[in-house]
Design a protein around this motif. Structure first.
Motif, PDB file in Angstrom:
ATOM      1  N   TYR A 176       0.868  -1.177   0.000  1.00  0.00           N
ATOM      2  CA  TYR A 176       0.000   0.000   0.000  1.00  0.00           C
ATOM      3  C   TYR A 176       0.903   1.225   0.000  1.00  0.00           C
ATOM      4  CZ  TYR A 176       0.619   0.966   5.062  1.00  0.00           C
ATOM      5  OH  TYR A 176       1.125   1.265   6.310  1.00  0.00           O
ATOM      6  N   TYR A 177       0.345   2.350  -0.467  1.00  0.00           N
ATOM      7  CA  TYR A 177       1.165   3.565  -0.474  1.00  0.00           C
ATOM      8  C   TYR A 177       0.363   4.766  -0.014  1.00  0.00           C
ATOM      9  CZ  TYR A 177      -0.810   4.576  -5.192  1.00  0.00           C
ATOM     10  OH  TYR A 177      -1.639   4.825  -6.256  1.00  0.00           O
ATOM     11  N   VAL A 178       1.094   5.775   0.455  1.00  0.00           N
ATOM     12  CA  VAL A 178       0.503   7.023   0.934  1.00  0.00           C
ATOM     13  C   VAL A 178       1.190   8.178   0.202  1.00  0.00           C
ATOM     14  CG1 VAL A 178       0.163   8.543   2.926  1.00  0.00           C
ATOM     15  CG2 VAL A 178      -0.027   6.062   3.206  1.00  0.00           C
ATOM     16  N   LEU A 179       0.365   9.040  -0.433  1.00  0.00           N
ATOM     17  CA  LEU A 179       0.879  10.216  -1.138  1.00  0.00           C
ATOM     18  C   LEU A 179       0.336  11.474  -0.486  1.00  0.00           C
ATOM     19  CD1 LEU A 179       0.284   9.178  -4.885  1.00  0.00           C
ATOM     20  CD2 LEU A 179       2.237   8.617  -3.421  1.00  0.00           C
ATOM     21  N   THR A 189      10.718   8.313  -3.256  1.00  0.00           N
ATOM     22  CA  THR A 189       9.871   7.344  -2.552  1.00  0.00           C
ATOM     23  C   THR A 189      10.670   6.648  -1.465  1.00  0.00           C
ATOM     24  OG1 THR A 189       8.587   6.967  -4.555  1.00  0.00           O
ATOM     25  CG2 THR A 189       8.417   5.294  -2.825  1.00  0.00           C
ATOM     26  N   ILE A 190      10.044   6.516  -0.292  1.00  0.00           N
ATOM     27  CA  ILE A 190      10.656   5.769   0.805  1.00  0.00           C
ATOM     28  C   ILE A 190       9.935   4.427   0.915  1.00  0.00           C
ATOM     29  CG2 ILE A 190      11.256   5.763   3.251  1.00  0.00           C
ATOM     30  CD1 ILE A 190      12.558   8.017   1.441  1.00  0.00           C
ATOM     31  N   LEU A 191      10.712   3.356   0.823  1.00  0.00           N
ATOM     32  CA  LEU A 191      10.161   2.002   0.800  1.00  0.00           C
ATOM     33  C   LEU A 191      10.468   1.249   2.089  1.00  0.00           C
ATOM     34  CD1 LEU A 191       8.998  -0.580  -0.579  1.00  0.00           C
ATOM     35  CD2 LEU A 191      11.265  -0.907  -1.627  1.00  0.00           C
ATOM     36  N   ASP A 201      -3.963   1.231  11.250  1.00  0.00           N
ATOM     37  CA  ASP A 201      -4.043   2.680  11.479  1.00  0.00           C
ATOM     38  C   ASP A 201      -2.726   3.263  11.975  1.00  0.00           C
ATOM     39  OD1 ASP A 201      -6.650   2.643  10.698  1.00  0.00           O
ATOM     40  OD2 ASP A 201      -7.503   2.745  12.717  1.00  0.00           O
ATOM     41  N   TYR A 202      -2.031   2.507  12.834  1.00  0.00           N
ATOM     42  CA  TYR A 202      -0.777   3.000  13.416  1.00  0.00           C
ATOM     43  C   TYR A 202       0.255   3.280  12.326  1.00  0.00           C
ATOM     44  CZ  TYR A 202       3.661   2.910  15.960  1.00  0.00           C
ATOM     45  OH  TYR A 202       4.915   3.209  16.444  1.00  0.00           O
ATOM     46  N   PHE A 203       0.472   2.304  11.446  1.00  0.00           N
ATOM     47  CA  PHE A 203       1.488   2.477  10.410  1.00  0.00           C
ATOM     48  C   PHE A 203       1.032   3.456   9.323  1.00  0.00           C
ATOM     49  CE2 PHE A 203       3.031  -1.463  12.329  1.00  0.00           C
ATOM     50  CZ  PHE A 203       4.364  -1.145  12.471  1.00  0.00           C
ATOM     51  N   THR A 204      -0.267   3.478   9.038  1.00  0.00           N
ATOM     52  CA  THR A 204      -0.778   4.447   8.066  1.00  0.00           C
ATOM     53  C   THR A 204      -0.575   5.867   8.584  1.00  0.00           C
ATOM     54  OG1 THR A 204      -2.444   2.846   7.375  1.00  0.00           O
ATOM     55  CG2 THR A 204      -2.784   5.110   6.678  1.00  0.00           C
ATOM     56  N   SER A 205      -0.771   6.043   9.884  1.00  0.00           N
ATOM     57  CA  SER A 205      -0.567   7.348  10.511  1.00  0.00           C
ATOM     58  C   SER A 205       0.892   7.783  10.406  1.00  0.00           C
ATOM     59  CB  SER A 205      -0.995   7.276  11.987  1.00  0.00           C
ATOM     60  OG  SER A 205      -0.704   8.468  12.644  1.00  0.00           O
ATOM     61  N   ILE A 206       1.814   6.855  10.664  1.00  0.00           N
ATOM     62  CA  ILE A 206       3.249   7.158  10.527  1.00  0.00           C
ATOM     63  C   ILE A 206       3.574   7.487   9.076  1.00  0.00           C
ATOM     64  CG2 ILE A 206       5.573   6.167  10.663  1.00  0.00           C
ATOM     65  CD1 ILE A 206       4.587   4.537  13.073  1.00  0.00           C
ATOM     66  N   ALA A 207       2.981   6.717   8.159  1.00  0.00           N
ATOM     67  CA  ALA A 207       3.219   6.955   6.726  1.00  0.00           C
ATOM     68  C   ALA A 207       2.767   8.361   6.328  1.00  0.00           C
ATOM     69  CB  ALA A 207       2.495   5.903   5.894  1.00  0.00           C
ATOM     70  N   LYS A 208       1.618   8.795   6.832  1.00  0.00           N
ATOM     71  CA  LYS A 208       1.125  10.149   6.530  1.00  0.00           C
ATOM     72  C   LYS A 208       2.076  11.203   7.089  1.00  0.00           C
ATOM     73  CE  LYS A 208      -3.752   8.842   6.394  1.00  0.00           C
ATOM     74  NZ  LYS A 208      -4.995   8.761   7.183  1.00  0.00           N
ATOM     75  N   ASN A 216       6.879  10.089  -1.053  1.00  0.00           N
ATOM     76  CA  ASN A 216       5.887   9.037  -1.246  1.00  0.00           C
ATOM     77  C   ASN A 216       6.289   7.888  -0.329  1.00  0.00           C
ATOM     78  OD1 ASN A 216       5.065  10.580  -3.586  1.00  0.00           O
ATOM     79  ND2 ASN A 216       6.783   9.628  -4.669  1.00  0.00           N
ATOM     80  N   ILE A 217       5.339   7.327   0.394  1.00  0.00           N
ATOM     81  CA  ILE A 217       5.653   6.247   1.339  1.00  0.00           C
ATOM     82  C   ILE A 217       5.006   4.952   0.860  1.00  0.00           C
ATOM     83  CG2 ILE A 217       5.595   5.494   3.738  1.00  0.00           C
ATOM     84  CD1 ILE A 217       7.132   8.140   3.330  1.00  0.00           C
ATOM     85  N   VAL A 218       5.837   3.900   0.725  1.00  0.00           N
ATOM     86  CA  VAL A 218       5.343   2.592   0.274  1.00  0.00           C
ATOM     87  C   VAL A 218       5.675   1.536   1.326  1.00  0.00           C
ATOM     88  CG1 VAL A 218       5.546   0.768  -1.463  1.00  0.00           C
ATOM     89  CG2 VAL A 218       5.592   3.175  -2.173  1.00  0.00           C
ATOM     90  N   TYR A 219       4.660   0.770   1.724  1.00  0.00           N
ATOM     91  CA  TYR A 219       4.846  -0.394   2.597  1.00  0.00           C
ATOM     92  C   TYR A 219       4.573  -1.642   1.767  1.00  0.00           C
ATOM     93  CZ  TYR A 219       5.212   2.090   7.063  1.00  0.00           C
ATOM     94  OH  TYR A 219       5.639   2.874   8.109  1.00  0.00           O
ATOM     95  N   ALA A 220       5.615  -2.417   1.509  1.00  0.00           N
ATOM     96  CA  ALA A 220       5.470  -3.658   0.738  1.00  0.00           C
ATOM     97  C   ALA A 220       5.728  -4.854   1.653  1.00  0.00           C
ATOM     98  CB  ALA A 220       6.448  -3.666  -0.433  1.00  0.00           C
ATOM     99  N   HIS A 221       5.171  -6.014   1.261  1.00  0.00           N
ATOM    100  CA  HIS A 221       5.241  -7.207   2.110  1.00  0.00           C
ATOM    101  C   HIS A 221       5.813  -8.401   1.350  1.00  0.00           C
ATOM    102  CE1 HIS A 221       1.873  -4.677   3.663  1.00  0.00           C
ATOM    103  NE2 HIS A 221       2.517  -4.895   4.789  1.00  0.00           N
TER     104      HIS A 221
END
Length: 704
Positions: A176-179, A189-191, A201-208, A216-221
């Motif tokens: 998922y990514y946050v712009l 982009t920071i991966l 919510d916790y990681f999405t908040s940090i990403a924002k 641009n913040i990307v969390y890949a798995h």
């Protein structure tokens, strides 16, 4: 209100605010709210700006005396929201979380049970006011605030979840990514690349928050995690899969073709795995507490630990935190393994089924091609020409992984642009935020650094051409415990100027080489009385009674007359003769303070003797022949040893419920059982065994 008193001034103001709102004293309530916010001004500045914000808007709406409640509320909310810094905005949603009907039911309960003869106790009256006040605030305003918050957030950020990237080989990776919508041009982009599911919510908040820094913040798995239909294969394919994600990123319209990576533990490993075949778009990495796969997890110095099975039950399709933190369950499992004396490769059967990954790892007790193929190895490091910033800690369980990458990078690439920051941090502390106190040790104030801020200053430096973080005064930055200072030097060989060589003689730790003799020990592997009580019992600063000394030898120096610093990792040589073919040795070093307390200087070192010369090939010891066991790959530390202190070395054999037990037969240790313990282990420790401790003597110190 006239009779209410409270010793806790903050609690008093919090309750008084509710009374004032119920009494329709709105100006007084706003004044009390300001006092509450002022309380947090220094300790929690971001929160101080929005503390009680749900009450503020309720009060302002009441003061407005409007019939058009919704539009008035929205206007007031937007005005306030636009004036707040991002970190304060980020905290607002928590103020609008509530349990459905909880306050209403509490009001009904108090009215029913707590009023006797038209009278109510002060305590229950306060509770009644609190619950009724919050009930009205929720019912009159939360239905407006919650969708508005969502709308405001969507105006600022684009969050795209559940994206599946197909690899060239047909595998699936989820991200998922946050712009940040304010950024109109293509950006770096920071991966983050992890085997842990991070779309909450916790990681999405940090990403924002970090997107707000201009990225641009990307969390890949990893494969098999979240929506990926592949098998879960931790550590197996990061070497190729991270590059697949980078390929996907640079094709996006919001990418400017530059990628940086960040993250700790597994996420630190995945960054180094990516450098084995370095993608041209990957411009820098910031690995923190990086796992050295095969080097410090799932085995350290060729010794496996039961923790590996616990971790494998954590890293699932949906990360299983509930099972992972069930301390009782895991203590019970380890104790069962220990008491029964079953083979280590049957540990998974105690959980009810075979774990194929656990079994696969156990098939590789040497640091062989299996492990070597998953991370940079030898000449791979020569090609890593991007800037690197490494963070780790003296009490970080994955410090040896982090230092493997650091040391090998410098060994094979003489021009490595690699910075190191190391301090008195635990594994979680260096990843999730530095703790002021860890296991009873209160860190020096200067050690309380904001690792995330320094990391994004580094990204600004490398990816945007801004100035280097001021904190990084030189390539090597270590916090000397007990001095409240950082030492900053150009290279690792400049952190010490002498080796303090100490011989292990009977009970003495001495500089003079003794006349050759030996200490005799007999270890009965059939004795299983010492079952594991706790995984985390020992403190950094503790008394000798709390330290497990069963089957251990203790060596002590004389009192030091002048202070000096220990900077780096100890090395040494154990000269021993045993009646078996192998042993797992353990060494822990303490500073004995003038108060009599013991300060644990770093994590416990342990190692399998048959791999001491070469971790890629087992060389069994010859029974009853004097052998040399090289001590290396020990934990790095830095501390000022005070005048009046002594150094203590605790030497022993690894035999406990949270260890893979080496019975010394020469067979694969994972197959040995308590049936191999019939003959006790007999050890002669020769007193020309020694350790060497890197020290910086006071006259040569030049701290920053």
């Amino acid at each position: 209100m006239k009779v209410y008193k409270e010793k806790d001034s903050l609690k008093y103001k919090d309750n008084y605010l509710r009374f004032q709102i119920l009494d329709k004293d709105y100006n007084g309530a706003l004044n009390t709210l300001d006092k509450i916010r002022n309380f947090y001004k220094d300790s929690y500045p971001d929160y101080s700006k929005i503390a009680g914000i749900q009450f503020e808007f309720f009060i302002l709406m009441k003061k407005a005396k409007t019939k058009d409640v919704r539009s008035t509320y929205e206007r007031l909310f937007r005005e306030k929201y636009s004036s707040l810094p991002f970190l304060s905005k980020n905290l607002i949603p928590d103020s609008f979380k509530f349990k459905e009907n909880y306050n209403k039911n509490e009001v009904i309960k108090i009215l029913k049970d707590s009023i006797k003869q038209d009278s109510i106790s002060l305590k229950n009256a306060v509770l009644l006011c609190r619950h009724y006040n919050y009930y009205t605030v929720i019912t009159e305003t939360f239905s407006i605030a919650k969708p508005l918050l969502k709308k405001l957030d969507e105006e600022e950020f684009l969050v795209k979840d559940s994206i599946i990237v197909k690899t060239k080989k047909g595998n699936e990776l989820t991200l998922y990514y946050v712009l940040n919508k304010k950024i109109k041009q293509a950006s770096p982009t920071i991966l983050h690349f992890s085997t842990y599911l991070r779309n909450n919510d916790y990681f999405t908040s940090i990403a924002k928050s970090n997107s707000n820094r201009g990225y641009n913040i990307v969390y890949a798995h990893s494969r098999g995690i979240y929506l990926s239909r592949d098998e879960i294969t931790p550590f197996e394919f990061e070497v190729e899969d991270v590059n697949e994600i980078i390929d996907w990123i640079i094709k996006q319209p919001w990418s400017n073709g530059k990628v940086g990576m960040i993250g700790g533990s597994y996420d630190g490993f995945s960054q180094w795995a990516a450098t084995k075949n370095l993608h041209p778009a990957l411009k820098t990495i910031i690995p923190t507490a990086s796992v050295g796969f095969g080097l410090d997890f799932p085995m350290y110095n060729n010794c496996f630990s039961p923790y590996m099975l616990r971790w494998l039950n954590y890293a699932k399709k949906q990360t299983d935190s509930k099972l992972f933190i069930d301390e009782k369950k895991w203590l019970s499992l380890y104790n069962s393994y220990y008491k029964k004396g079953i083979a280590f490769n049957k540990l998974d059967s105690l959980l009810g089924k075979t774990n194929p990954i656990f079994q696969k790892w156990l098939e590789h007790p040497s640091f062989d091609a299996f492990w070597q193929s998953k991370l940079p190895y030898k000449k791979d490091f020569a090609k890593i020409d991007i800037p690197v910033l490494t963070f780790t800690g003296y009490f970080d369980a994955d410090q040896r992984g982090a230092m493997y990458y650091y040391n090998e990078h410098h060994k094979y690439n003489k021009n490595a642009n690699h910075y190191l920051v190391i301090g008195p941090y635990s594994h979680s502390g260096v990843i999730s935020g530095v703790e002021e106190e860890y296991k009873g040790y209160k860190i020096d104030p200067v050690a309380k650094i904001n690792i995330e801020d320094i990391s994004y200053q580094w990204f600004d430096y490398i990816l945007k051409g801004k100035e280097k973080p001021k904190f990084l005064k030189d390539k090597v930055n270590l916090q000397v415990m007990g001095t409240n200072q950082w030492r900053n030097v150009a290279s690792i060989d400049k952190i010490s100027n002498r080796k303090l060589k100490l011989y292990l003689n009977k009970t003495k730790l001495q500089e003079a080489k003794p006349k050759v003799d030996f200490m005799f020990q007999k270890i009965d592997f059939l004795d299983r009385k010492d079952t594991l009580q706790s995984l985390d019992g020992e403190k950094i600063i503790d008394s000798i009674q709390k330290i497990n000394l069963k089957d251990k030898l203790v060596f002590e120096t004389d009192t030091f007359n002048v202070p000096f610093e220990i900077n780096g990792s100890f090395t040494g040589n154990l000269k021993t003769a045993i009646n078996k073919k192998d042993i797992d040795v353990t060494i822990t070093i303490y500073e004995k303070l003038s108060t009599g307390k013991y300060f644990k200087l770093s994590h416990e070192y342990f190692a399998r003797a048959s791999y001491a010369k070469d971790n890629t090939k087992r060389n069994l010891l010859r029974p009853n022949v004097i052998e040399n066991i090289t001590i290396k790959n020990t934990f790095f530390t830095s501390r000022k040893i005070e005048k009046g202190s002594r150094l203590i070395v605790v030497l022993g054999i690894r035999k406990s419920a949270d260890a893979q037990i080496n019975y010394g037969t020469g067979k694969d240790v994972s197959e040995e059982t308590i049936a191999d313990a019939e003959e006790p282990l007999e050890i002669k420790w020769y007193n020309d065994s020694y350790i060497e401790i890197p020290v910086m003597e006071q006259s040569s110190q030049n701290s920053n």
